[in-house]
Design a protein around this motif. Structure first.
Motif, PDB file in Angstrom:
ATOM      1  N   THR A 185       0.854  -1.181   0.000  1.00  0.00           N
ATOM      2  CA  THR A 185       0.000   0.000   0.000  1.00  0.00           C
ATOM      3  C   THR A 185       0.890   1.230   0.000  1.00  0.00           C
ATOM      4  O   THR A 185       2.036   1.187   0.442  1.00  0.00           O
ATOM      5  CB  THR A 185      -0.894   0.041   1.250  1.00  0.00           C
ATOM      6  N   ALA A 186       0.365   2.331  -0.485  1.00  0.00           N
ATOM      7  CA  ALA A 186       1.116   3.592  -0.473  1.00  0.00           C
ATOM      8  C   ALA A 186       1.207   4.069   0.966  1.00  0.00           C
ATOM      9  O   ALA A 186       0.266   3.957   1.732  1.00  0.00           O
ATOM     10  CB  ALA A 186       0.414   4.627  -1.339  1.00  0.00           C
ATOM     11  N   SER A 187       2.337   4.579   1.342  1.00  0.00           N
ATOM     12  CA  SER A 187       2.516   5.089   2.696  1.00  0.00           C
ATOM     13  C   SER A 187       3.056   6.501   2.625  1.00  0.00           C
ATOM     14  O   SER A 187       3.475   6.975   1.572  1.00  0.00           O
ATOM     15  CB  SER A 187       3.471   4.190   3.475  1.00  0.00           C
ATOM     16  N   ALA A 188       3.070   7.162   3.768  1.00  0.00           N
ATOM     17  CA  ALA A 188       3.607   8.525   3.816  1.00  0.00           C
ATOM     18  C   ALA A 188       5.070   8.542   3.418  1.00  0.00           C
ATOM     19  O   ALA A 188       5.566   9.533   2.900  1.00  0.00           O
ATOM     20  CB  ALA A 188       3.430   9.091   5.216  1.00  0.00           C
ATOM     21  N   GLU A 189       5.777   7.425   3.631  1.00  0.00           N
ATOM     22  CA  GLU A 189       7.183   7.360   3.268  1.00  0.00           C
ATOM     23  C   GLU A 189       7.386   7.337   1.759  1.00  0.00           C
ATOM     24  O   GLU A 189       8.468   7.613   1.284  1.00  0.00           O
ATOM     25  CB  GLU A 189       7.818   6.113   3.879  1.00  0.00           C
ATOM     26  N   TYR A 220       8.524  19.341   2.881  1.00  0.00           N
ATOM     27  CA  TYR A 220       9.811  18.797   2.455  1.00  0.00           C
ATOM     28  C   TYR A 220      10.080  18.916   0.958  1.00  0.00           C
ATOM     29  O   TYR A 220       9.165  19.035   0.148  1.00  0.00           O
ATOM     30  CB  TYR A 220       9.913  17.324   2.841  1.00  0.00           C
ATOM     31  N   VAL A 221      11.350  18.825   0.638  1.00  0.00           N
ATOM     32  CA  VAL A 221      11.833  18.572  -0.714  1.00  0.00           C
ATOM     33  C   VAL A 221      12.415  17.170  -0.633  1.00  0.00           C
ATOM     34  O   VAL A 221      13.301  16.904   0.174  1.00  0.00           O
ATOM     35  CB  VAL A 221      12.903  19.592  -1.152  1.00  0.00           C
ATOM     36  N   CYS A 222      11.868  16.254  -1.443  1.00  0.00           N
ATOM     37  CA  CYS A 222      12.230  14.848  -1.339  1.00  0.00           C
ATOM     38  C   CYS A 222      12.991  14.368  -2.569  1.00  0.00           C
ATOM     39  O   CYS A 222      12.674  14.754  -3.692  1.00  0.00           O
ATOM     40  CB  CYS A 222      10.979  13.986  -1.186  1.00  0.00           C
ATOM     41  N   PHE A 223      13.933  13.504  -2.318  1.00  0.00           N
ATOM     42  CA  PHE A 223      14.682  12.838  -3.376  1.00  0.00           C
ATOM     43  C   PHE A 223      14.325  11.363  -3.311  1.00  0.00           C
ATOM     44  O   PHE A 223      14.352  10.768  -2.226  1.00  0.00           O
ATOM     45  CB  PHE A 223      16.184  13.055  -3.191  1.00  0.00           C
ATOM     46  N   GLU A 224      13.972  10.794  -4.468  1.00  0.00           N
ATOM     47  CA  GLU A 224      13.502   9.415  -4.517  1.00  0.00           C
ATOM     48  C   GLU A 224      14.395   8.566  -5.407  1.00  0.00           C
ATOM     49  O   GLU A 224      15.006   9.065  -6.352  1.00  0.00           O
ATOM     50  CB  GLU A 224      12.071   9.381  -5.069  1.00  0.00           C
ATOM     51  N   ASP A 225      14.392   7.265  -5.108  1.00  0.00           N
ATOM     52  CA  ASP A 225      15.127   6.328  -5.954  1.00  0.00           C
ATOM     53  C   ASP A 225      14.279   5.988  -7.177  1.00  0.00           C
ATOM     54  O   ASP A 225      13.178   6.526  -7.347  1.00  0.00           O
ATOM     55  CB  ASP A 225      15.537   5.074  -5.175  1.00  0.00           C
ATOM     56  N   GLY A 263      10.511   5.015  -6.641  1.00  0.00           N
ATOM     57  CA  GLY A 263       9.576   5.943  -6.017  1.00  0.00           C
ATOM     58  C   GLY A 263       9.645   5.991  -4.500  1.00  0.00           C
ATOM     59  O   GLY A 263       8.776   6.566  -3.862  1.00  0.00           O
ATOM     60  N   HIS A 264      10.688   5.419  -3.915  1.00  0.00           N
ATOM     61  CA  HIS A 264      10.858   5.447  -2.470  1.00  0.00           C
ATOM     62  C   HIS A 264      11.746   6.632  -2.083  1.00  0.00           C
ATOM     63  O   HIS A 264      12.797   6.851  -2.691  1.00  0.00           O
ATOM     64  CB  HIS A 264      11.492   4.156  -1.956  1.00  0.00           C
ATOM     65  N   ILE A 265      11.328   7.371  -1.085  1.00  0.00           N
ATOM     66  CA  ILE A 265      12.107   8.522  -0.636  1.00  0.00           C
ATOM     67  C   ILE A 265      13.415   8.047  -0.018  1.00  0.00           C
ATOM     68  O   ILE A 265      13.417   7.167   0.839  1.00  0.00           O
ATOM     69  CB  ILE A 265      11.303   9.354   0.374  1.00  0.00           C
ATOM     70  N   VAL A 266      14.514   8.646  -0.474  1.00  0.00           N
ATOM     71  CA  VAL A 266      15.828   8.308   0.087  1.00  0.00           C
ATOM     72  C   VAL A 266      16.356   9.426   0.987  1.00  0.00           C
ATOM     73  O   VAL A 266      17.092   9.154   1.928  1.00  0.00           O
ATOM     74  CB  VAL A 266      16.854   7.942  -1.009  1.00  0.00           C
ATOM     75  N   THR A 267      15.986  10.677   0.699  1.00  0.00           N
ATOM     76  CA  THR A 267      16.352  11.809   1.556  1.00  0.00           C
ATOM     77  C   THR A 267      15.273  12.872   1.490  1.00  0.00           C
ATOM     78  O   THR A 267      14.545  12.973   0.492  1.00  0.00           O
ATOM     79  CB  THR A 267      17.702  12.445   1.165  1.00  0.00           C
ATOM     80  N   MET A 268      15.184  13.679   2.570  1.00  0.00           N
ATOM     81  CA  MET A 268      14.206  14.762   2.653  1.00  0.00           C
ATOM     82  C   MET A 268      14.893  15.986   3.267  1.00  0.00           C
ATOM     83  O   MET A 268      15.668  15.853   4.207  1.00  0.00           O
ATOM     84  CB  MET A 268      13.028  14.344   3.538  1.00  0.00           C
ATOM     85  N   VAL A 305      13.218  14.208  -7.951  1.00  0.00           N
ATOM     86  CA  VAL A 305      13.100  15.196  -6.889  1.00  0.00           C
ATOM     87  C   VAL A 305      11.693  15.797  -6.923  1.00  0.00           C
ATOM     88  O   VAL A 305      11.124  15.990  -7.999  1.00  0.00           O
ATOM     89  CB  VAL A 305      14.176  16.302  -7.005  1.00  0.00           C
ATOM     90  N   THR A 306      11.133  16.070  -5.740  1.00  0.00           N
ATOM     91  CA  THR A 306       9.809  16.676  -5.619  1.00  0.00           C
ATOM     92  C   THR A 306       9.863  17.771  -4.563  1.00  0.00           C
ATOM     93  O   THR A 306      10.392  17.557  -3.474  1.00  0.00           O
ATOM     94  CB  THR A 306       8.757  15.634  -5.177  1.00  0.00           C
ATOM     95  N   ASN A 307       9.299  18.933  -4.889  1.00  0.00           N
ATOM     96  CA  ASN A 307       9.189  20.038  -3.937  1.00  0.00           C
ATOM     97  C   ASN A 307       7.745  20.078  -3.438  1.00  0.00           C
ATOM     98  O   ASN A 307       6.855  20.559  -4.124  1.00  0.00           O
ATOM     99  CB  ASN A 307       9.566  21.362  -4.599  1.00  0.00           C
ATOM    100  N   ALA A 308       7.504  19.579  -2.222  1.00  0.00           N
ATOM    101  CA  ALA A 308       6.154  19.545  -1.663  1.00  0.00           C
ATOM    102  C   ALA A 308       5.810  20.814  -0.883  1.00  0.00           C
ATOM    103  O   ALA A 308       4.728  20.917  -0.315  1.00  0.00           O
ATOM    104  CB  ALA A 308       5.999  18.319  -0.756  1.00  0.00           C
ATOM    105  N   ARG A 309       6.701  21.775  -0.876  1.00  0.00           N
ATOM    106  CA  ARG A 309       6.432  23.020  -0.154  1.00  0.00           C
ATOM    107  C   ARG A 309       5.381  23.825  -0.922  1.00  0.00           C
ATOM    108  O   ARG A 309       5.291  23.740  -2.137  1.00  0.00           O
ATOM    109  CB  ARG A 309       7.730  23.797   0.031  1.00  0.00           C
ATOM    110  N   HIS A 310       4.596  24.619  -0.196  1.00  0.00           N
ATOM    111  CA  HIS A 310       3.488  25.349  -0.819  1.00  0.00           C
ATOM    112  C   HIS A 310       3.904  26.672  -1.459  1.00  0.00           C
ATOM    113  O   HIS A 310       3.356  27.058  -2.491  1.00  0.00           O
ATOM    114  CB  HIS A 310       2.383  25.610   0.205  1.00  0.00           C
ATOM    115  N   ASP A 311       4.842  27.380  -0.851  1.00  0.00           N
ATOM    116  CA  ASP A 311       5.192  28.722  -1.323  1.00  0.00           C
ATOM    117  C   ASP A 311       6.672  28.928  -1.590  1.00  0.00           C
ATOM    118  O   ASP A 311       7.077  30.016  -1.969  1.00  0.00           O
ATOM    119  CB  ASP A 311       4.753  29.771  -0.285  1.00  0.00           C
ATOM    120  N   ASP A 312       7.478  27.918  -1.347  1.00  0.00           N
ATOM    121  CA  ASP A 312       8.925  28.098  -1.399  1.00  0.00           C
ATOM    122  C   ASP A 312       9.564  27.383  -2.579  1.00  0.00           C
ATOM    123  O   ASP A 312       9.270  26.224  -2.842  1.00  0.00           O
ATOM    124  CB  ASP A 312       9.567  27.580  -0.107  1.00  0.00           C
TER     125      ASP A 312
END
Length: 109
Positions: free
Chosen positions: A24-28, A35-40, A43-48, A67-74
């Protein structure tokens, strides 16, 4: 009739246990705010990262595929091994084709 009922019960039990083991999909596995997340490549987050200011990255971030930028304004500045710096806007993400050696999370864009 009892054999059929028992067989159906066993099938239902096996199906339920199989469903319980299904991934199942998890918050991880999704990049949470702020956060700004880097994934392998899977699709698994390796660093935040969430702190503002320039930070050098480690080997896990440098090996990331996405890489994904989940921040709202930054916005986030990504410095690549080539020296090129790119801007990642809020909610934006992309595939990485070069190592990110430093990251700067800005207040706003």
């Amino acid at each position: 009739m009892k054999k059929i009922t028992a067989a159906l019960g066993l099938a239902a039990t096996l199906a339920a246990s199989t469903l319980a083991l299904a991934p199942t999909a998890s918050a991880e596995e999704t990049c949470p705010w702020p956060y700004v997340c880097f994934e392998d490549g899977n699709g698994h987050i390796v660093t935040m990262y969430k702190d503002q200011g320039w930070q050098n990255t480690g080997s896990l971030t440098r090996s990331a595929a996405w890489v994904t930028n989940a921040r709202h304004d930054d916005c986030t500045l990504l410095k690549y091994s080539s020296g090129f710096v790119d801007r990642l806007y809020p909610g934006q993400g992309w595939s990485l084709h070069s190592q990110v050696v430093a990251i700067d999370i800005l207040s706003g864009c």
